[in-house]
Motif scaffolding. Structure first.
Motif, PDB file in Angstrom:
ATOM      1  N   ASN A 228       0.804  -1.229   0.000  1.00 23.92           N
ATOM      2  CA  ASN A 228       0.000   0.000   0.000  1.00 23.92           C
ATOM      3  C   ASN A 228       0.832   1.271   0.000  1.00 23.92           C
ATOM      4  OD1 ASN A 228       0.910   0.408   2.626  1.00 23.92           O
ATOM      5  ND2 ASN A 228      -0.980  -0.310   3.572  1.00 23.92           N
ATOM      6  N   GLY A 229       2.108   1.169   0.323  1.00 22.38           N
ATOM      7  CA  GLY A 229       2.998   2.315   0.155  1.00 22.38           C
ATOM      8  C   GLY A 229       3.098   3.289   1.292  1.00 22.38           C
ATOM      9  N   THR A 230       2.206   3.217   2.301  1.00 24.04           N
ATOM     10  CA  THR A 230       2.290   4.139   3.432  1.00 24.04           C
ATOM     11  C   THR A 230       2.540   3.349   4.701  1.00 24.04           C
ATOM     12  OG1 THR A 230      -0.120   4.114   3.676  1.00 24.04           O
ATOM     13  CG2 THR A 230       0.828   5.892   2.377  1.00 24.04           C
ATOM     14  N   ASN A 231       3.562   3.735   5.431  1.00 24.19           N
ATOM     15  CA  ASN A 231       4.022   2.984   6.595  1.00 24.19           C
ATOM     16  C   ASN A 231       3.877   3.817   7.855  1.00 24.19           C
ATOM     17  OD1 ASN A 231       5.572   0.570   5.159  1.00 24.19           O
ATOM     18  ND2 ASN A 231       6.010   2.440   4.036  1.00 24.19           N
ATOM     19  N   GLU A 255      -4.277  10.040  -9.632  1.00 20.14           N
ATOM     20  CA  GLU A 255      -5.176  10.312  -8.513  1.00 20.14           C
ATOM     21  C   GLU A 255      -4.938   9.344  -7.371  1.00 20.14           C
ATOM     22  OE1 GLU A 255      -7.005  13.029  -8.302  1.00 20.14           O
ATOM     23  OE2 GLU A 255      -6.037  13.499 -10.223  1.00 20.14           O
ATOM     24  N   THR A 256      -4.594   8.108  -7.703  1.00 14.92           N
ATOM     25  CA  THR A 256      -4.268   7.128  -6.656  1.00 14.92           C
ATOM     26  C   THR A 256      -3.032   7.565  -5.878  1.00 14.92           C
ATOM     27  OG1 THR A 256      -5.224   5.299  -7.918  1.00 14.92           O
ATOM     28  CG2 THR A 256      -3.612   4.733  -6.213  1.00 14.92           C
ATOM     29  N   ILE A 257      -2.024   8.022  -6.596  1.00 16.79           N
ATOM     30  CA  ILE A 257      -0.799   8.476  -5.934  1.00 16.79           C
ATOM     31  C   ILE A 257      -1.086   9.692  -5.055  1.00 16.79           C
ATOM     32  CG2 ILE A 257       1.491   9.438  -6.313  1.00 16.79           C
ATOM     33  CD1 ILE A 257       1.304   6.470  -6.931  1.00 16.79           C
ATOM     34  N   LYS A 258      -1.860  10.644  -5.565  1.00 16.51           N
ATOM     35  CA  LYS A 258      -2.180  11.838  -4.776  1.00 16.51           C
ATOM     36  C   LYS A 258      -2.970  11.468  -3.529  1.00 16.51           C
ATOM     37  CE  LYS A 258      -2.143  15.007  -8.720  1.00 16.51           C
ATOM     38  NZ  LYS A 258      -2.953  15.903  -9.583  1.00 16.51           N
ATOM     39  N   SER A 259      -3.856  10.497  -3.654  1.00 14.41           N
ATOM     40  CA  SER A 259      -4.629  10.045  -2.495  1.00 14.41           C
ATOM     41  C   SER A 259      -3.716   9.437  -1.432  1.00 14.41           C
ATOM     42  CB  SER A 259      -5.674   9.029  -2.941  1.00 14.41           C
ATOM     43  OG  SER A 259      -6.358   8.483  -1.829  1.00 14.41           O
ATOM     44  N   LYS A 260      -2.718   8.650  -1.879  1.00 11.65           N
ATOM     45  CA  LYS A 260      -1.766   8.057  -0.940  1.00 11.65           C
ATOM     46  C   LYS A 260      -0.914   9.125  -0.257  1.00 11.65           C
ATOM     47  CE  LYS A 260      -2.508   3.602  -1.456  1.00 11.65           C
ATOM     48  NZ  LYS A 260      -2.938   2.757  -0.311  1.00 11.65           N
ATOM     49  N   ILE A 261      -0.555  10.150  -1.002  1.00 14.68           N
ATOM     50  CA  ILE A 261       0.234  11.244  -0.429  1.00 14.68           C
ATOM     51  C   ILE A 261      -0.568  11.958   0.656  1.00 14.68           C
ATOM     52  CG2 ILE A 261       1.250  13.500  -0.929  1.00 14.68           C
ATOM     53  CD1 ILE A 261       1.969  12.360  -3.722  1.00 14.68           C
ATOM     54  N   ASN A 262      -1.808  12.277   0.362  1.00 17.07           N
ATOM     55  CA  ASN A 262      -2.650  12.944   1.360  1.00 17.07           C
ATOM     56  C   ASN A 262      -2.871  12.070   2.584  1.00 17.07           C
ATOM     57  OD1 ASN A 262      -2.976  15.286  -0.191  1.00 17.07           O
ATOM     58  ND2 ASN A 262      -4.715  14.436  -1.312  1.00 17.07           N
ATOM     59  N   GLU A 263      -3.025  10.778   2.369  1.00 15.73           N
ATOM     60  CA  GLU A 263      -3.181   9.839   3.484  1.00 15.73           C
ATOM     61  C   GLU A 263      -1.937   9.849   4.369  1.00 15.73           C
ATOM     62  OE1 GLU A 263      -3.198   4.998   4.135  1.00 15.73           O
ATOM     63  OE2 GLU A 263      -3.933   5.813   2.237  1.00 15.73           O
ATOM     64  N   ALA A 264      -0.763   9.850   3.742  1.00 11.18           N
ATOM     65  CA  ALA A 264       0.487   9.857   4.512  1.00 11.18           C
ATOM     66  C   ALA A 264       0.608  11.121   5.354  1.00 11.18           C
ATOM     67  CB  ALA A 264       1.685   9.721   3.573  1.00 11.18           C
ATOM     68  N   ILE A 265       0.264  12.270   4.774  1.00 11.35           N
ATOM     69  CA  ILE A 265       0.368  13.535   5.508  1.00 11.35           C
ATOM     70  C   ILE A 265      -0.634  13.571   6.653  1.00 11.35           C
ATOM     71  CG2 ILE A 265       0.063  16.029   5.326  1.00 11.35           C
ATOM     72  CD1 ILE A 265       1.086  15.792   2.432  1.00 11.35           C
ATOM     73  N   THR A 266      -1.859  13.155   6.395  1.00 11.23           N
ATOM     74  CA  THR A 266      -2.902  13.173   7.423  1.00 11.23           C
ATOM     75  C   THR A 266      -2.526  12.294   8.610  1.00 11.23           C
ATOM     76  OG1 THR A 266      -4.628  13.589   5.777  1.00 11.23           O
ATOM     77  CG2 THR A 266      -5.326  12.683   7.905  1.00 11.23           C
ATOM     78  N   TRP A 270       5.124   7.386   6.567  1.00  8.30           N
ATOM     79  CA  TRP A 270       6.228   7.385   5.597  1.00  8.30           C
ATOM     80  C   TRP A 270       5.724   6.718   4.329  1.00  8.30           C
ATOM     81  CZ3 TRP A 270      10.938   3.599   6.076  1.00  8.30           C
ATOM     82  CH2 TRP A 270      11.855   3.838   5.034  1.00  8.30           C
ATOM     83  N   MET A 271       5.724   7.433   3.225  1.00  2.00           N
ATOM     84  CA  MET A 271       5.292   6.879   1.943  1.00  2.00           C
ATOM     85  C   MET A 271       6.515   6.552   1.099  1.00  2.00           C
ATOM     86  SD  MET A 271       2.681   8.449  -0.872  1.00  2.00           S
ATOM     87  CE  MET A 271       2.512   7.708  -2.494  1.00  2.00           C
ATOM     88  N   VAL A 272       6.515   5.345   0.521  1.00  2.00           N
ATOM     89  CA  VAL A 272       7.616   4.899  -0.335  1.00  2.00           C
ATOM     90  C   VAL A 272       7.056   4.627  -1.721  1.00  2.00           C
ATOM     91  CG1 VAL A 272       9.455   3.226  -0.676  1.00  2.00           C
ATOM     92  CG2 VAL A 272       8.786   3.879   1.650  1.00  2.00           C
ATOM     93  N   GLU A 273       7.667   5.231  -2.733  1.00  2.00           N
ATOM     94  CA  GLU A 273       7.258   5.015  -4.119  1.00  2.00           C
ATOM     95  C   GLU A 273       8.270   4.107  -4.819  1.00  2.00           C
ATOM     96  OE1 GLU A 273       4.865   9.101  -5.181  1.00  2.00           O
ATOM     97  OE2 GLU A 273       7.024   9.071  -5.538  1.00  2.00           O
TER      98      GLU A 273
END
Length: 498
Positions: A228-231, A255-266, A270-273
């Motif tokens: 899922n990319g967010t730890n 849009e999937t990537i942007k959603s994961k980025i916002n999830e990580a910030i919220t 740590w998000m890994v691509e």
């Protein structure tokens, strides 16, 4: 006649005494009567009539500044509280420079030699990105690839991780093949790329078993999978050997990537691509150059204040420090507190400067810090998750041999010294290329001084402008503006890519 006057006077005295005895007792507010507030009259129920009490004078108390009380916490550490005020509590921030979250870009295999140049060129424009090349030995076991990746690493925007020797699925492999796939591959990479420490690994095909994990444990500090990319590093489920990554290629939705980025910030994660090759045109697991450049620009434009864009290796090191190090108090007084970082980790590896958040009493209106004698201006921020408690963040604290001191610069109600300081500006020191500037204020009554309004040292980009690249329909143009005192420059960008 004289006797008549005396008799009249005696009668009057007696009458006055009888009248006094007939008056009701004064209401003092204790026999079921109403409360008194200042000089406001109140009607009581334990007597008759309305009485007016004299005003009650409450003495006004102000602390000298901050009075600390030392206590021992359950884990045996000595901690300090302020008398009747918030806990003056330093703690390590989860991410470098106190960012809310982190994002790492990893680039697998290394077979596509355009990747290093494209990534480095893009990162160099902004100056805040670092990536990690997860190298597959069999793909780059030739002189041309070795020379190319050495030149990429020399530019400083990427570091090297290991992606095995032959990209064989690890589950079920005998231990002697672990030796070749992991240890031999890491040692080969360290030999061929002497500037790199190769402290991270990426498991081929994202599968791992317990034996494989134990073998990795002796060789690297983190292992990347896919998922899922967010730890969430604060979670009990977090493991340095099961770090997930989200794949980004030509089939991935932005849009999937942007959603994961916002999830990580919220969530403070740590998000890994996970990228593979980056080249002018791409298909399959690779990504095209234009999409990658747009992604980096999006991150810079929208999230540079929220996320730390560190390499997979750098973030791994910082998080290991965060999980193992502690803030240790060394001294405190009425105007300051001193502390250092106590870490059991190997300082030759775990040496990325950390950030420390320090909570302050509510009445403090300014503060600054010194880190090994170097001044830092501090901005007081409110932590609304903790009831609006004020805090400051001290940056770039060495993991070893740090001497940190936070100074309390003010109290809106009371100033230490003469009781009620009256401050005026005494001196304004302008910043230079190497030293911070500040404003010094002095009390007109007792000459007590403090420094505030720190301005950072740094480059003065008012020098000559060198034209570097024209803007085209598919490329970003930019110019270099040089510092007037050194050879550093910043890039002024005009983005018109459609």
């Amino acid at each position: 006649m004289k006797n008549k006057i005396i008799s009249i006077l005696l009668v009057l005295i007696m009458l006055f005494s009888l009248a006094s005895c007939a008056l009701p007792p004064a209401d003092n507010g204790t026999g079921g009567t109403g409360a008194t507030t200042g000089s406001t009259p109140t009607t009581g129920t334990g007597g008759t009539g309305t009485t007016q009490t004299p005003p009650v004078v409450t003495p006004t108390y102000f602390p000298d500044m901050i009075k600390y009380e030392a206590k021992t916490s359950p884990d045996g550490e000595r901690i300090y509280y302020t008398n009747n005020y918030n806990f003056f509590a330093p703690e390590l921030t989860k991410y470098y420079h106190g960012y809310k979250a982190a994002l790492s870009m990893t680039f697998d295999d290394g077979y596509e030699l355009t990747t290093g140049d494209i990534v480095t060129e893009e990162f160099e424009k902004y100056g805040i990105f670092r990536g990690t090349a997860m190298l597959w030995v069999s793909c780059i076991n030739n002189e041309n690839a070795i020379n190319k990746w050495n030149s990429v690493f020399a530019r400083g925007y990427m570091d090297a991780g290991c992606h095995s020797w032959s990209h064989t699925e690890p589950v079920g492999l005998p231990s002697n093949e672990y030796e070749h796939e992991i240890k031999d591959a890491i040692e080969w990479l360290r030999e061929k790329f002497p500037s790199q420490r190769v402290l991270t690994y990426a498991t081929p095909l994202a599968r791992i078993d317990d034996n494989y994990k134990e073998y990795l444990d002796d060789l690297v500090i983190t292992n990347r999978l896919e998922g899922n990319g967010t730890n969430d590093i604060a979670s009990d489920k977090f493991s340095n050997y099961h770090i997930t990554a989200v794949s980004y290629n030509v089939r991935t939705s932005n849009e999937t990537i942007k959603s994961k980025i916002n999830e990580a910030i919220t969530n403070g994660n740590w998000m890994v691509e996970l990228f593979h090759g980056v080249k002018p045109t791409a298909n399959g697991v690779d990504i095209d150059e234009a999409t990658f450049r747009n992604h980096v620009y999006y991150l810079y434009s929208n999230h540079r204040d929220d996320m730390w864009f560190g390499s997979f290796e750098d973030v791994s090191i910082y998080l290991m420090q965060y999980q193992n190090a502690k803030v240790k108090y060394t001294a405190c007084d009425r105007e300051s507190m001193s502390f250092t970082i106590d870490s059991p980790l190997d300082e030759t590896i775990y040496n990325i400067p950390m950030s420390i958040r320090v909570y302050l009493p509510n009445f403090v209106d300014s503060a600054y810090a010194t880190v090994n004698g170097q001044y830092q201006a501090l901005v007081i921020t409110k932590d609304f998750e903790r009831g609006g408690a004020p805090y400051v963040t001290v940056l770039d604290v060495p993991v070893k041999d740090a001497d940190v001191k936070v100074y309390i610069g003010g109290n809106k109600q009371f100033r230490n010294g003469c009781g009620t300081h009256t401050y005026v500006i005494n001196e304004v020191v302008e910043p230079t290329h190497d030293t911070c500037g500040y404003t010094e204020k002095i009390c007109t009554r007792c000459e007590h001084t403090y420094k505030t309004l720190y301005t950072s040292a740094g480059c003065n980009f008012a020098g000559e402008i060198e034209e570097v690249c024209e803007t085209t329909l598919d490329k970003m143009g930019y110019t270099k503006v040089y510092c007037t005192e050194c050879d550093k420059y910043k890039v002024v960008k005009t983005y018109t890519l459609e």
